[in-house]
Write a protein that holds these residues in place. Structure first.
Motif, PDB file in Angstrom:
ATOM      1  N   THR A 260      -2.298   6.619  14.538  1.00 38.16           N
ATOM      2  CA  THR A 260      -3.543   6.236  14.963  1.00 38.16           C
ATOM      3  C   THR A 260      -3.214   5.390  16.228  1.00 38.16           C
ATOM      4  O   THR A 260      -3.296   5.760  17.940  1.00 38.16           O
ATOM      5  CB  THR A 260      -4.377   5.432  14.036  1.00 38.16           C
ATOM      6  N   GLN A 261      -2.107   4.304  16.287  1.00 35.50           N
ATOM      7  CA  GLN A 261      -1.649   3.664  17.463  1.00 35.50           C
ATOM      8  C   GLN A 261      -0.982   4.028  18.772  1.00 35.50           C
ATOM      9  O   GLN A 261      -1.316   4.313  19.993  1.00 35.50           O
ATOM     10  CB  GLN A 261      -0.142   2.628  17.231  1.00 35.50           C
ATOM     11  N   ILE A 262      -0.245   5.666  17.916  1.00 33.69           N
ATOM     12  CA  ILE A 262       0.737   5.929  18.908  1.00 33.69           C
ATOM     13  C   ILE A 262      -0.351   6.648  19.814  1.00 33.69           C
ATOM     14  O   ILE A 262      -0.461   7.390  21.074  1.00 33.69           O
ATOM     15  CB  ILE A 262       1.709   6.991  18.530  1.00 33.69           C
ATOM     16  N   SER A 263      -1.464   7.491  19.055  1.00 30.54           N
ATOM     17  CA  SER A 263      -2.154   8.301  19.961  1.00 30.54           C
ATOM     18  C   SER A 263      -3.402   7.784  20.452  1.00 30.54           C
ATOM     19  O   SER A 263      -4.207   7.852  21.703  1.00 30.54           O
ATOM     20  CB  SER A 263      -3.402   8.595  18.994  1.00 30.54           C
ATOM     21  N   GLY A 264      -3.563   6.185  20.477  1.00 28.82           N
ATOM     22  CA  GLY A 264      -4.422   5.612  21.334  1.00 28.82           C
ATOM     23  C   GLY A 264      -3.562   5.044  22.502  1.00 28.82           C
ATOM     24  O   GLY A 264      -3.542   3.948  23.245  1.00 28.82           O
ATOM     25  N   GLY A 265      -2.355   5.851  23.022  1.00 24.14           N
ATOM     26  CA  GLY A 265      -1.533   5.279  23.415  1.00 24.14           C
ATOM     27  C   GLY A 265      -0.430   3.712  23.413  1.00 24.14           C
ATOM     28  O   GLY A 265       0.336   3.890  24.962  1.00 24.14           O
TER      29      GLY A 265
ATOM     30  N   ILE B  53      12.234  -7.164   7.992  1.00 24.73           N
ATOM     31  CA  ILE B  53      13.374  -5.720   9.045  1.00 24.73           C
ATOM     32  C   ILE B  53      12.393  -5.714  10.109  1.00 24.73           C
ATOM     33  O   ILE B  53      11.356  -6.036   9.537  1.00 24.73           O
ATOM     34  CB  ILE B  53      13.655  -4.433   8.219  1.00 24.73           C
ATOM     35  N   ASP B  54      12.703  -5.145  11.270  1.00 20.00           N
ATOM     36  CA  ASP B  54      11.803  -4.647  11.775  1.00 20.00           C
ATOM     37  C   ASP B  54      12.488  -3.751  13.140  1.00 20.00           C
ATOM     38  O   ASP B  54      13.501  -3.462  13.199  1.00 20.00           O
ATOM     39  CB  ASP B  54      11.720  -5.779  13.502  1.00 20.00           C
ATOM     40  N   VAL B  55      11.272  -2.637  12.279  1.00 19.10           N
ATOM     41  CA  VAL B  55      11.645  -1.500  13.195  1.00 19.10           C
ATOM     42  C   VAL B  55      10.907  -0.959  14.172  1.00 19.10           C
ATOM     43  O   VAL B  55       9.998  -0.606  14.111  1.00 19.10           O
ATOM     44  CB  VAL B  55      11.433   0.591  12.278  1.00 19.10           C
ATOM     45  N   LYS B  56      11.887  -1.155  15.995  1.00 17.67           N
ATOM     46  CA  LYS B  56      10.929  -0.573  17.016  1.00 17.67           C
ATOM     47  C   LYS B  56      10.869   0.765  16.838  1.00 17.67           C
ATOM     48  O   LYS B  56      12.178   1.219  16.935  1.00 17.67           O
ATOM     49  CB  LYS B  56      11.777  -1.550  18.039  1.00 17.67           C
ATOM     50  N   MET B  57       9.501   1.471  16.691  1.00 14.72           N
ATOM     51  CA  MET B  57       9.766   2.684  17.000  1.00 14.72           C
ATOM     52  C   MET B  57       9.268   3.056  19.118  1.00 14.72           C
ATOM     53  O   MET B  57       8.419   2.328  19.375  1.00 14.72           O
ATOM     54  CB  MET B  57       8.878   3.369  16.309  1.00 14.72           C
TER      55      MET B  57
ATOM     56  N   LYS C 125       0.532  -0.993   0.587  1.00 17.69           N
ATOM     57  CA  LYS C 125      -0.087   0.174   0.400  1.00 17.69           C
ATOM     58  C   LYS C 125       0.705   1.121   0.135  1.00 17.69           C
ATOM     59  O   LYS C 125       2.268   1.139   0.328  1.00 17.69           O
ATOM     60  CB  LYS C 125      -1.218  -0.658   0.801  1.00 17.69           C
ATOM     61  N   PRO C 126       0.165   1.926   0.157  1.00 19.02           N
ATOM     62  CA  PRO C 126       1.151   3.641  -0.084  1.00 19.02           C
ATOM     63  C   PRO C 126       1.828   3.605   1.182  1.00 19.02           C
ATOM     64  O   PRO C 126       0.925   3.263   2.302  1.00 19.02           O
ATOM     65  CB  PRO C 126      -0.161   4.762  -0.634  1.00 19.02           C
ATOM     66  N   THR C 127       2.973   4.717   0.936  1.00 10.98           N
ATOM     67  CA  THR C 127       3.541   5.030   2.420  1.00 10.98           C
ATOM     68  C   THR C 127       3.016   4.908   3.479  1.00 10.98           C
ATOM     69  O   THR C 127       2.712   4.611   4.838  1.00 10.98           O
ATOM     70  CB  THR C 127       4.085   5.761   2.588  1.00 10.98           C
ATOM     71  N   MET C 128       1.605   6.171   3.112  1.00  9.64           N
ATOM     72  CA  MET C 128       1.295   7.072   4.125  1.00  9.64           C
ATOM     73  C   MET C 128      -0.168   6.287   4.776  1.00  9.64           C
ATOM     74  O   MET C 128      -1.168   6.908   5.448  1.00  9.64           O
ATOM     75  CB  MET C 128       0.154   8.239   3.412  1.00  9.64           C
ATOM     76  N   SER C 129      -0.621   5.213   4.074  1.00  5.59           N
ATOM     77  CA  SER C 129      -1.674   4.216   4.978  1.00  5.59           C
ATOM     78  C   SER C 129      -0.776   4.118   6.001  1.00  5.59           C
ATOM     79  O   SER C 129      -1.390   3.487   7.225  1.00  5.59           O
ATOM     80  CB  SER C 129      -2.200   2.825   3.493  1.00  5.59           C
ATOM     81  N   TYR C 130       0.726   3.664   6.165  1.00  4.26           N
ATOM     82  CA  TYR C 130       0.807   3.203   6.967  1.00  4.26           C
ATOM     83  C   TYR C 130       1.553   3.806   8.208  1.00  4.26           C
ATOM     84  O   TYR C 130       1.151   4.054   9.257  1.00  4.26           O
ATOM     85  CB  TYR C 130       2.226   2.175   6.341  1.00  4.26           C
ATOM     86  N   VAL C 131       1.847   5.399   7.585  1.00  2.00           N
ATOM     87  CA  VAL C 131       2.028   6.739   8.623  1.00  2.00           C
ATOM     88  C   VAL C 131       0.385   6.300   9.310  1.00  2.00           C
ATOM     89  O   VAL C 131       0.868   6.873  10.804  1.00  2.00           O
ATOM     90  CB  VAL C 131       2.788   7.124   7.590  1.00  2.00           C
TER      91      VAL C 131
ATOM     92  N   ARG D 222       7.753  13.919  10.528  1.00  2.00           N
ATOM     93  CA  ARG D 222       6.730  14.891   9.937  1.00  2.00           C
ATOM     94  C   ARG D 222       5.675  15.481  11.514  1.00  2.00           C
ATOM     95  O   ARG D 222       5.407  16.352  12.011  1.00  2.00           O
ATOM     96  CB  ARG D 222       6.363  14.422   9.021  1.00  2.00           C
ATOM     97  N   PHE D 223       5.739  13.974  11.923  1.00  2.30           N
ATOM     98  CA  PHE D 223       4.555  13.806  13.228  1.00  2.30           C
ATOM     99  C   PHE D 223       4.667  13.344  14.490  1.00  2.30           C
ATOM    100  O   PHE D 223       4.727  14.300  15.538  1.00  2.30           O
ATOM    101  CB  PHE D 223       3.204  12.384  12.493  1.00  2.30           C
ATOM    102  N   VAL D 224       6.152  13.395  14.890  1.00  8.57           N
ATOM    103  CA  VAL D 224       6.045  12.169  16.882  1.00  8.57           C
ATOM    104  C   VAL D 224       7.598  12.370  16.928  1.00  8.57           C
ATOM    105  O   VAL D 224       8.572  11.963  16.108  1.00  8.57           O
ATOM    106  CB  VAL D 224       5.773  11.212  16.967  1.00  8.57           C
ATOM    107  N   THR D 225       7.835  13.969  17.166  1.00  9.48           N
ATOM    108  CA  THR D 225       9.949  14.163  16.235  1.00  9.48           C
ATOM    109  C   THR D 225      10.399  13.723  17.929  1.00  9.48           C
ATOM    110  O   THR D 225      11.645  13.375  17.524  1.00  9.48           O
ATOM    111  CB  THR D 225       9.826  15.454  16.294  1.00  9.48           C
TER     112      THR D 225
END
Lengths: 117, 117
Positions: free
Chosen positions: A50-55, A110-114, A39-45, A81-84
């Motif tokens: 959404t998950q971060i806003s959910g806590g 790849i596994d990117v842990k944020m 899917k387009p990158t922004m779908s995943y962004v 751009r969003f969660v600096t």
């Protein structure tokens, strides 16, 4: 690393002690993984935000093969751009997959842990 | 991280004290970076193995955009098939590039550091 993850999960469970049964805790854990595909990158962004806003305090972006570069894009767009104030650590690995003819192929993952500190 | 790298460079320079002038040392340092682009994966695998055989203790695989997944492939092929005692750490970042029309674009980058412990 596995022990560390278990610890942080234990801490989270303590935090919501009595809030739900085991199944609910399990689904909450799996919610923290976002599989990046075609899917387009922004779908995943959007999914990450959404998950971060959910806590969610920690999110894993996982991808295989050609989608790896998109997973990196997602992580970078979120961070810049969003969660600096988010940090990330990156792990790479190989998985064996079987194609429709039964051939075994190795595919990079790849596994990117944020996470927020 | 930068300090650590400087230290290891200092050690390497001590090791070859008097072996060459500053320019030669500089080219040797830059040799440790392999830019992964659109060639077949195995070309870059060969480049990595050549450097390791030549005594390099640390190699950086760098790539941008769609080539990121190929850089991960290279690192994984080297680690699994050829030099199994290698560790790696992965960093991701964003670079700004200017296209032929003068537009500024952000492009994701990856830097896979491969090293022996």
């Amino acid at each position: 690393m596995a022990a560390e993850q278990q610890q942080s999960e234990a801490r989270r469970e303590q935090g919501q002690a009595g809030a739900g049964n085991e199944q609910r805790q399990r689904s909450r854990r799996e919610d923290n993984v976002i599989f990046v595909g075609k899917k387009p990158t922004m779908s995943y962004v959007l999914a990450v935000i959404t998950q971060i806003s959910g806590g969610a305090k920690e999110i894993h972006l996982k991808a295989r093969g050609r989608s790896i570069s998109r997973a990196v894009d997602v992580a970078e767009v979120v961070r810049r751009r969003f969660v600096t104030d988010m940090k990330h650590t990156v792990m790479i690995d190989t998985e064996e997959v079987t194609d429709e003819k039964g051939n075994k192929l190795n595919v990079s993952t790849i596994d990117v842990k944020m996470f927020k500190q």
